[in-house]
Design a protein around this motif. Sequence first.
Motif, short mmCIF file in Angstrom:
data_model
loop_
_atom_site.label_atom_id
_atom_site.label_comp_id
_atom_site.label_asym_id
_atom_site.label_seq_id
_atom_site.Cartn_x
_atom_site.Cartn_y
_atom_site.Cartn_z
N ARG A 148 15.40 13.61 9.28
CA ARG A 148 14.58 12.73 10.12
C ARG A 148 13.27 12.41 9.43
O ARG A 148 12.83 11.25 9.38
N MET A 149 12.62 13.43 8.89
CA MET A 149 11.33 13.22 8.22
C MET A 149 11.48 12.35 6.98
O MET A 149 10.66 11.46 6.73
N ALA A 150 12.53 12.58 6.21
CA ALA A 150 12.76 11.75 5.02
C ALA A 150 13.00 10.30 5.40
O ALA A 150 12.49 9.38 4.74
N GLY A 151 13.75 10.08 6.48
CA GLY A 151 14.01 8.72 6.92
C GLY A 151 12.74 8.01 7.36
O GLY A 151 12.51 6.83 7.02
N VAL A 152 11.88 8.71 8.11
CA VAL A 152 10.62 8.11 8.56
C VAL A 152 9.72 7.77 7.37
O VAL A 152 9.13 6.69 7.31
N LEU A 153 9.63 8.69 6.42
CA LEU A 153 8.80 8.43 5.24
C LEU A 153 9.32 7.24 4.44
O LEU A 153 8.54 6.39 3.97
N ASP A 154 10.64 7.16 4.27
CA ASP A 154 11.22 6.07 3.49
C ASP A 154 11.02 4.73 4.19
O ASP A 154 10.61 3.75 3.55
N ILE A 155 11.28 4.68 5.47
CA ILE A 155 11.11 3.42 6.22
C ILE A 155 9.65 3.01 6.23
O ILE A 155 9.30 1.85 5.96
N GLY A 156 8.77 3.96 6.54
CA GLY A 156 7.34 3.65 6.56
C GLY A 156 6.83 3.17 5.23
O GLY A 156 6.06 2.20 5.14
N GLY A 157 7.27 3.82 4.14
CA GLY A 157 6.83 3.41 2.82
C GLY A 157 7.28 2.02 2.46
O GLY A 157 6.52 1.25 1.85
N ARG A 158 8.49 1.68 2.84
CA ARG A 158 8.99 0.34 2.51
C ARG A 158 8.30 -0.74 3.34
O ARG A 158 8.00 -1.83 2.83
N VAL A 159 8.04 -0.46 4.60
CA VAL A 159 7.36 -1.44 5.44
C VAL A 159 5.92 -1.66 4.95
O VAL A 159 5.47 -2.81 4.78
N VAL A 160 5.19 -0.58 4.71
CA VAL A 160 3.81 -0.70 4.22
C VAL A 160 3.82 -1.32 2.82
O VAL A 160 2.94 -2.12 2.48
N GLY A 161 4.81 -0.97 2.02
CA GLY A 161 4.92 -1.57 0.69
C GLY A 161 5.14 -3.06 0.75
O GLY A 161 4.58 -3.82 -0.05
N ALA A 162 5.98 -3.51 1.68
CA ALA A 162 6.19 -4.95 1.85
C ALA A 162 4.89 -5.65 2.22
O ALA A 162 4.60 -6.75 1.72
N ALA A 163 4.10 -5.01 3.08
CA ALA A 163 2.81 -5.58 3.45
C ALA A 163 1.87 -5.65 2.25
O ALA A 163 1.14 -6.63 2.06
N ALA A 164 1.89 -4.61 1.40
CA ALA A 164 1.04 -4.60 0.21
C ALA A 164 1.43 -5.72 -0.75
O ALA A 164 0.56 -6.43 -1.29
N VAL A 165 2.72 -5.89 -1.00
CA VAL A 165 3.19 -6.93 -1.90
C VAL A 165 2.85 -8.31 -1.35
O VAL A 165 2.37 -9.20 -2.08
N ALA A 166 3.08 -8.51 -0.04
CA ALA A 166 2.75 -9.79 0.58
C ALA A 166 1.25 -10.07 0.50
O ALA A 166 0.83 -11.20 0.23
N GLY A 167 0.44 -9.03 0.73
CA GLY A 167 -1.01 -9.21 0.66
C GLY A 167 -1.47 -9.58 -0.73
O GLY A 167 -2.34 -10.44 -0.92
N ALA A 168 -0.88 -8.92 -1.75
CA ALA A 168 -1.24 -9.24 -3.13
C ALA A 168 -0.84 -10.67 -3.48
O ALA A 168 -1.60 -11.42 -4.10
N ALA A 169 0.37 -11.06 -3.07
CA ALA A 169 0.82 -12.43 -3.33
C ALA A 169 -0.06 -13.44 -2.61
O ALA A 169 -0.36 -14.51 -3.15
N GLY A 170 -0.51 -13.09 -1.40
CA GLY A 170 -1.39 -13.98 -0.65
C GLY A 170 -2.71 -14.23 -1.37
O GLY A 170 -3.25 -15.34 -1.34
N ALA A 171 -3.22 -13.20 -2.06
CA ALA A 171 -4.47 -13.37 -2.81
C ALA A 171 -4.30 -14.35 -3.97
O ALA A 171 -5.24 -15.05 -4.34
N TYR A 172 -3.11 -14.40 -4.55
CA TYR A 172 -2.84 -15.35 -5.63
C TYR A 172 -2.58 -16.75 -5.09
O TYR A 172 -3.01 -17.75 -5.67
N LEU A 173 -1.85 -16.82 -3.98
CA LEU A 173 -1.42 -18.12 -3.46
C LEU A 173 -2.52 -18.84 -2.69
O LEU A 173 -2.65 -20.06 -2.78
N LEU A 174 -3.28 -18.09 -1.89
CA LEU A 174 -4.29 -18.71 -1.04
C LEU A 174 -5.53 -17.81 -1.01
O LEU A 174 -5.74 -17.05 -0.06
N PRO A 175 -6.34 -17.85 -2.07
CA PRO A 175 -7.47 -16.92 -2.17
C PRO A 175 -8.43 -17.00 -1.00
O PRO A 175 -9.06 -16.00 -0.65
N SER A 176 -8.56 -18.17 -0.37
CA SER A 176 -9.50 -18.30 0.75
C SER A 176 -8.98 -17.64 2.01
O SER A 176 -9.77 -17.18 2.84
#
Length: 397
Positions: free
Chosen positions: A83-111
């Motif tokens: 259960r703990m491994a599943g929560v960590l894996d899911i949480g990491g992937r969701v937060v990671g997706a947000a990090a990647v999207a945020g980084a791409a947003g800084a390149y695509l639309l800096p304002s």
Amino acid sequence: MGQLRGAAWTRVPAAAAVALGAGAPLVCAPAAAAAGWWSVAGVVLAGLVALLTAVSLADLAAQSCLTGVSAHVRTRLGVLPGRMAGVLDIGGRVVGAAAVAGAAGAYLLPSQPRVAAVALVVAVAALALGRVAFSAPSRWVITGVTIVTLAVFVTTGLAIEPVQQAASAAAGTPGSDDPTGIIAAAGFFSFGFLGVERAVGTRARVGVTAAVVVAVGYLLVCVAALRQLGGARLGLSPTPLRDALAAADGAAIDPMITVGIAVGALFAVRALLSGAGAGLTDLAEAGELPAAAAARRHLITAVAAAGVALMVDPATAVAIAATLLLGAAAFLNSAARTLARPQRSSWVPTGCCGLALSVVVGVNISTGSLLAALVVLVVGAGLCTVRVRRAAAGRTP
């Protein structure tokens, strides 16, 4: 058999593209802030952690038909660790997706980077909800675009002298050449090895090859960016690849680099949210979550990622995601420790070594990311426990 082996090896470029597309526009900056030029050693350490974990996963998969992290851990270590491994894996992937999207947003639309980040997550969710899958040719095109983009950046960064020579940071300040920051830098770079597990299957050599390829890619990107900007400027940059190009007087190819980053980010966010959705399905099938969570997995993961992208900046998000995913890797390596020597593909105890390194690197990224990961773990595992107990109470006559 030969065709199956060939298919396994063809997954290496796609896995490398996911990993590099996710991390290259993002992780060099916080890693450089932690260790300066010593962050290059952090790449090697992160690659070693990824390599050991990939071999552990391959060895576990060779002994069963299971695919998910939580399924392997549950089978080997019990319900609560799974259960703990599943929560960590899911949480990491969701937060990671947000990090990647945020980084791409800084390149695509800096304002308005957060607006662009949410738009990217919404686009990925729309593709998933519409059951639009990348065909094999389109995956190869995306892989090629990502790799060519990074190759152009590395060539430019290494071949051209910076217009303004990189200044050294004062000792004790972010970006200074500090060997004590190697472990923290390795934590950031460990996020950049996402997707390596996609190339594993049951063949450890494929996972090793993928980890080595990604490590070489990050070494080249990191050296090129540090050469152009130095640790101090790179550590403060929200768009390290763009700023490094500007330092190399390569602004003319910035549009091409931006398009490549956007394509790589789209591929990476799709892979991350798909992995998180698969984790939700696995927990639902084990009775840890309601069946509706699996049915609505695309919507749940997209909403969560968009929320994180709105509230947390990419550098903080990548630190949290790396801590969560290293926690999941620690559980996975711990499960691999239960394998007997004849069940392992190597004489090296990858489970023991991977467990130790995952824990050491994960807890040393930052205090804030460790606390955030603990909150995610406690809340997620707690909700699963409540669900299981209610289901058990409902079955009691």
